[in-house]
Design a protein around this motif. Sequence first.
Motif, PDB file in Angstrom:
ATOM      1  N   ILE A 164      17.200 -38.870  17.471  1.00 41.30           N
ATOM      2  CA  ILE A 164      16.193 -38.233  16.556  1.00 41.30           C
ATOM      3  C   ILE A 164      15.620 -39.442  15.632  1.00 41.30           C
ATOM      4  CG2 ILE A 164      16.170 -36.793  14.365  1.00 41.30           C
ATOM      5  CD1 ILE A 164      18.635 -35.440  15.608  1.00 41.30           C
ATOM      6  N   MET A 165      14.225 -39.597  15.716  1.00 41.58           N
ATOM      7  CA  MET A 165      13.317 -40.302  14.950  1.00 41.58           C
ATOM      8  C   MET A 165      12.760 -39.434  13.833  1.00 41.58           C
ATOM      9  SD  MET A 165      11.715 -42.407  18.314  1.00 41.58           S
ATOM     10  CE  MET A 165      11.097 -43.956  16.955  1.00 41.58           C
ATOM     11  N   THR A 166      13.156 -39.867  12.532  1.00 37.21           N
ATOM     12  CA  THR A 166      12.797 -39.029  11.553  1.00 37.21           C
ATOM     13  C   THR A 166      11.548 -39.237  10.965  1.00 37.21           C
ATOM     14  OG1 THR A 166      14.099 -40.245   9.864  1.00 37.21           O
ATOM     15  CG2 THR A 166      15.265 -38.506  10.895  1.00 37.21           C
ATOM     16  N   MET A 167      11.345 -40.736  11.163  1.00 40.47           N
ATOM     17  CA  MET A 167       9.858 -41.546  10.789  1.00 40.47           C
ATOM     18  C   MET A 167      10.208 -41.795   9.231  1.00 40.47           C
ATOM     19  SD  MET A 167       8.767 -41.346  13.729  1.00 40.47           S
ATOM     20  CE  MET A 167       7.001 -42.193  13.382  1.00 40.47           C
ATOM     21  N   ALA A 168      11.216 -41.242   8.689  1.00 37.27           N
ATOM     22  CA  ALA A 168      11.276 -41.531   7.440  1.00 37.27           C
ATOM     23  C   ALA A 168      12.714 -42.153   6.828  1.00 37.27           C
ATOM     24  CB  ALA A 168      10.885 -40.135   6.429  1.00 37.27           C
ATOM     25  N   GLY A 169      13.407 -42.665   8.014  1.00 33.04           N
ATOM     26  CA  GLY A 169      14.515 -43.174   7.632  1.00 33.04           C
ATOM     27  C   GLY A 169      15.151 -43.789   9.001  1.00 33.04           C
ATOM     28  N   PRO A 170      16.472 -43.719   9.192  1.00 35.06           N
ATOM     29  CA  PRO A 170      17.065 -44.403  10.254  1.00 35.06           C
ATOM     30  C   PRO A 170      16.911 -43.606  11.499  1.00 35.06           C
ATOM     31  CG  PRO A 170      18.881 -43.253   8.896  1.00 35.06           C
ATOM     32  CD  PRO A 170      17.331 -43.488   8.179  1.00 35.06           C
ATOM     33  N   ILE A 171      17.255 -44.161  12.828  1.00 29.86           N
ATOM     34  CA  ILE A 171      17.065 -43.105  14.131  1.00 29.86           C
ATOM     35  C   ILE A 171      18.673 -42.785  14.106  1.00 29.86           C
ATOM     36  CG2 ILE A 171      16.889 -43.262  16.549  1.00 29.86           C
ATOM     37  CD1 ILE A 171      14.803 -45.467  15.971  1.00 29.86           C
ATOM     38  N   SER A 208      21.789 -34.321  15.520  1.00 26.68           N
ATOM     39  CA  SER A 208      21.478 -32.885  15.790  1.00 26.68           C
ATOM     40  C   SER A 208      20.285 -32.509  14.665  1.00 26.68           C
ATOM     41  CB  SER A 208      22.815 -31.964  15.672  1.00 26.68           C
ATOM     42  OG  SER A 208      23.305 -31.902  14.627  1.00 26.68           O
ATOM     43  N   ILE A 209      19.735 -31.316  15.162  1.00 26.30           N
ATOM     44  CA  ILE A 209      18.822 -30.686  14.386  1.00 26.30           C
ATOM     45  C   ILE A 209      18.910 -29.248  14.265  1.00 26.30           C
ATOM     46  CG2 ILE A 209      16.192 -30.160  13.984  1.00 26.30           C
ATOM     47  CD1 ILE A 209      15.627 -32.905  15.292  1.00 26.30           C
ATOM     48  N   SER A 245      20.700 -34.706  25.388  1.00 24.66           N
ATOM     49  CA  SER A 245      21.161 -35.942  25.549  1.00 24.66           C
ATOM     50  C   SER A 245      20.164 -36.857  26.417  1.00 24.66           C
ATOM     51  CB  SER A 245      22.397 -35.683  26.350  1.00 24.66           C
ATOM     52  OG  SER A 245      23.554 -35.135  25.404  1.00 24.66           O
ATOM     53  N   GLY A 246      20.105 -38.290  25.836  1.00 23.16           N
ATOM     54  CA  GLY A 246      18.980 -39.190  26.837  1.00 23.16           C
ATOM     55  C   GLY A 246      17.675 -38.944  26.354  1.00 23.16           C
ATOM     56  N   LYS A 247      17.389 -37.887  25.515  1.00 22.28           N
ATOM     57  CA  LYS A 247      15.861 -37.829  24.899  1.00 22.28           C
ATOM     58  C   LYS A 247      15.565 -38.221  23.439  1.00 22.28           C
ATOM     59  CE  LYS A 247      15.090 -33.828  28.226  1.00 22.28           C
ATOM     60  NZ  LYS A 247      16.417 -34.313  28.979  1.00 22.28           N
ATOM     61  N   TYR A 248      14.586 -38.289  23.270  1.00 21.35           N
ATOM     62  CA  TYR A 248      14.056 -38.888  21.945  1.00 21.35           C
ATOM     63  C   TYR A 248      13.368 -37.693  21.502  1.00 21.35           C
ATOM     64  CZ  TYR A 248      15.011 -43.580  22.643  1.00 21.35           C
ATOM     65  OH  TYR A 248      15.583 -44.990  22.974  1.00 21.35           O
ATOM     66  N   VAL A 249      13.779 -37.183  20.128  1.00 21.26           N
ATOM     67  CA  VAL A 249      13.341 -36.102  19.363  1.00 21.26           C
ATOM     68  C   VAL A 249      12.452 -36.616  18.212  1.00 21.26           C
ATOM     69  CG1 VAL A 249      13.672 -33.740  18.339  1.00 21.26           C
ATOM     70  CG2 VAL A 249      15.235 -34.717  20.033  1.00 21.26           C
ATOM     71  N   LEU A 250      11.085 -36.323  18.351  1.00 19.91           N
ATOM     72  CA  LEU A 250      10.261 -36.902  17.226  1.00 19.91           C
ATOM     73  C   LEU A 250       9.358 -35.713  16.442  1.00 19.91           C
ATOM     74  CD1 LEU A 250       9.652 -38.646  20.079  1.00 19.91           C
ATOM     75  CD2 LEU A 250       8.421 -40.171  18.387  1.00 19.91           C
ATOM     76  N   PRO A 251       9.029 -35.956  15.177  1.00 17.49           N
ATOM     77  CA  PRO A 251       8.201 -34.893  14.539  1.00 17.49           C
ATOM     78  C   PRO A 251       6.815 -34.695  15.504  1.00 17.49           C
ATOM     79  CG  PRO A 251       8.840 -36.651  13.133  1.00 17.49           C
ATOM     80  CD  PRO A 251       9.223 -37.131  14.243  1.00 17.49           C
ATOM     81  N   VAL A 255       1.501 -32.792  20.367  1.00 19.67           N
ATOM     82  CA  VAL A 255       0.527 -33.031  19.312  1.00 19.67           C
ATOM     83  C   VAL A 255       0.173 -31.533  18.366  1.00 19.67           C
ATOM     84  CG1 VAL A 255      -1.897 -33.266  18.646  1.00 19.67           C
ATOM     85  CG2 VAL A 255      -0.991 -34.546  20.334  1.00 19.67           C
ATOM     86  N   THR A 256       1.040 -31.590  17.233  1.00 18.70           N
ATOM     87  CA  THR A 256       0.852 -30.189  16.537  1.00 18.70           C
ATOM     88  C   THR A 256      -0.200 -30.191  15.255  1.00 18.70           C
ATOM     89  OG1 THR A 256       2.589 -31.210  14.981  1.00 18.70           O
ATOM     90  CG2 THR A 256       3.429 -30.091  16.937  1.00 18.70           C
ATOM     91  N   THR A 257      -0.741 -31.380  15.051  1.00 18.95           N
ATOM     92  CA  THR A 257      -1.802 -31.212  14.018  1.00 18.95           C
ATOM     93  C   THR A 257      -2.874 -32.138  14.334  1.00 18.95           C
ATOM     94  OG1 THR A 257       0.236 -30.984  12.284  1.00 18.95           O
ATOM     95  CG2 THR A 257      -2.218 -31.646  11.473  1.00 18.95           C
ATOM     96  N   VAL A 258      -4.121 -31.456  14.351  1.00 16.18           N
ATOM     97  CA  VAL A 258      -5.404 -32.446  14.326  1.00 16.18           C
ATOM     98  C   VAL A 258      -6.417 -32.161  13.341  1.00 16.18           C
ATOM     99  CG1 VAL A 258      -5.122 -32.063  17.077  1.00 16.18           C
ATOM    100  CG2 VAL A 258      -6.419 -30.508  15.556  1.00 16.18           C
ATOM    101  N   MET A 259      -7.205 -33.280  13.153  1.00 17.44           N
ATOM    102  CA  MET A 259      -8.610 -33.124  12.564  1.00 17.44           C
ATOM    103  C   MET A 259      -9.469 -32.951  13.415  1.00 17.44           C
ATOM    104  SD  MET A 259     -10.543 -35.549   9.801  1.00 17.44           S
ATOM    105  CE  MET A 259     -10.941 -36.620  11.057  1.00 17.44           C
ATOM    106  N   THR A 260     -10.138 -31.909  13.165  1.00 17.67           N
ATOM    107  CA  THR A 260     -11.461 -31.682  14.122  1.00 17.67           C
ATOM    108  C   THR A 260     -12.934 -31.183  13.402  1.00 17.67           C
ATOM    109  OG1 THR A 260     -12.178 -30.251  15.970  1.00 17.67           O
ATOM    110  CG2 THR A 260     -10.945 -29.271  14.404  1.00 17.67           C
TER     111      THR A 260
END
Length: 224
Positions: free
Chosen positions: A9-16, A21-22, A51-57, A112-117
Amino acid sequence: MIALINGNIMTMAGPIYQKGSIIVKDGQIAAISPDSSPASGASGEQIIDVSGKYVLPGFIDAHTHIGLYEEIYAIEGDDTNEASDPITPHLRAIDGINIEDLAFNDALQSGVTTVMTGPGSANVIGGLSLVMKTCGKTADQAVLKNPVGLKAALGENPKRVYGDQKKAPMTRMATAALLRETLTAAQNYGAKIKQGENDPDKLPDRDLKMEAMLPVIAGEIPLL
């Protein structure tokens, strides 16, 4: 309720968190744990082993024309550039977005969950951009912030588009001059509105182009 376990889990605001679990509840992240225990123990919980996968925002794409330049259509799906006037600050992306554009689902499936358009670069000032989610039944429902900025272009696109029409701007000099002229006119328009607060006779006639420029002059939104 959904529990994702054993993921990197890569929180982008702290440790990996390795093998973390989420917990997802009602479509939102309710908890993140550095270990693999789902923790909640709620009935009806769905456990997904990643397992074995990366979870990102969700990813954010800060420059798109999604919904305006549609994925499978030609003329009927191209609303990116109003190439009839180099100064169009009053155009609004929200008025042209087709939420049924297949690109929204493609973006979502790619994380991609958010865009500027917003408008393209044909005009010196193209119109108002917005930030939105890549899912939603209507554009209004998906919008997070509108407007978020005013599109402007100083490169080759205004020269190319209007040079082909034999009208300004045909050079970088004319592009800069038009931008400077419009910003100055907006400053003057704003000053007249302020004068009219105490003397209605001094209020200028309503100008939708200048109204769209005022948030830029006030520093509320940027030129993009």
